[in-house]
Scaffold this motif. Structure first.
Motif, PDB file in Angstrom:
ATOM      1  N   LYS A   1       0.824  -1.285  -0.020  1.00  0.00           N
ATOM      2  CA  LYS A   1      -0.105  -0.029  -0.069  1.00  0.00           C
ATOM      3  C   LYS A   1       0.848   1.214   0.069  1.00  0.00           C
ATOM      4  CE  LYS A   1      -3.473   2.320   2.905  1.00  0.00           C
ATOM      5  NZ  LYS A   1      -4.154   2.111   4.084  1.00  0.00           N
TER       6      LYS A   1
ATOM      7  N   PHE B   1      -5.093   6.369  -1.957  1.00  0.00           N
ATOM      8  CA  PHE B   1      -4.028   5.123  -1.620  1.00  0.00           C
ATOM      9  C   PHE B   1      -4.125   4.085  -2.994  1.00  0.00           C
ATOM     10  CE2 PHE B   1      -4.676   6.589   2.697  1.00  0.00           C
ATOM     11  CZ  PHE B   1      -3.413   6.530   3.095  1.00  0.00           C
TER      12      PHE B   1
ATOM     13  N   ASP C   1      -2.421   0.281  -4.233  1.00  0.00           N
ATOM     14  CA  ASP C   1      -1.635  -0.837  -4.090  1.00  0.00           C
ATOM     15  C   ASP C   1      -0.470  -1.154  -5.406  1.00  0.00           C
ATOM     16  OD1 ASP C   1      -2.752  -1.689  -1.754  1.00  0.00           O
ATOM     17  OD2 ASP C   1      -4.239  -2.957  -2.887  1.00  0.00           O
TER      18      ASP C   1
ATOM     19  N   ARG D   1      -7.399   0.909  -4.897  1.00  0.00           N
ATOM     20  CA  ARG D   1      -7.764   0.004  -4.006  1.00  0.00           C
ATOM     21  C   ARG D   1      -9.366   0.202  -3.957  1.00  0.00           C
ATOM     22  NH1 ARG D   1      -4.290  -1.228   0.090  1.00  0.00           N
ATOM     23  NH2 ARG D   1      -5.961  -1.132   1.529  1.00  0.00           N
TER      24      ARG D   1
END
Length: 62
Positions: free
Chosen positions: A11, A23, A25, A47
């Motif tokens: 993350k 955010f 990944d 995400r």
């Protein structure tokens, strides 16, 4: 594309946007081992949605 293992995803923050902190990944996959550098694939996924973006990346020798 082969399935990326769950343990490969990390993350990361993409900074603060108009709707707050964003955010994503990221996973880095080794493609081939060639001298003098390494070839990798950087995969980023949102995400909140299943969209993915992949970019090749070459790391110069250390």
């Amino acid at each position: 594309m082969k399935k990326v293992p769950k343990r490969a995803w990390r993350k990361f923050s993409a900074g603060r946007g108009a709707k707050g902190q964003r955010f994503y990944d990221r996973a880095v996959i080794d493609l081939a081992e060639t001298a003098p550098g390494r070839h990798q694939l950087l995969i980023r996924r949102n995400r909140a949605t299943p969209r993915r973006a992949a970019r090749p990346r070459r790391c110069p020798p250390a």
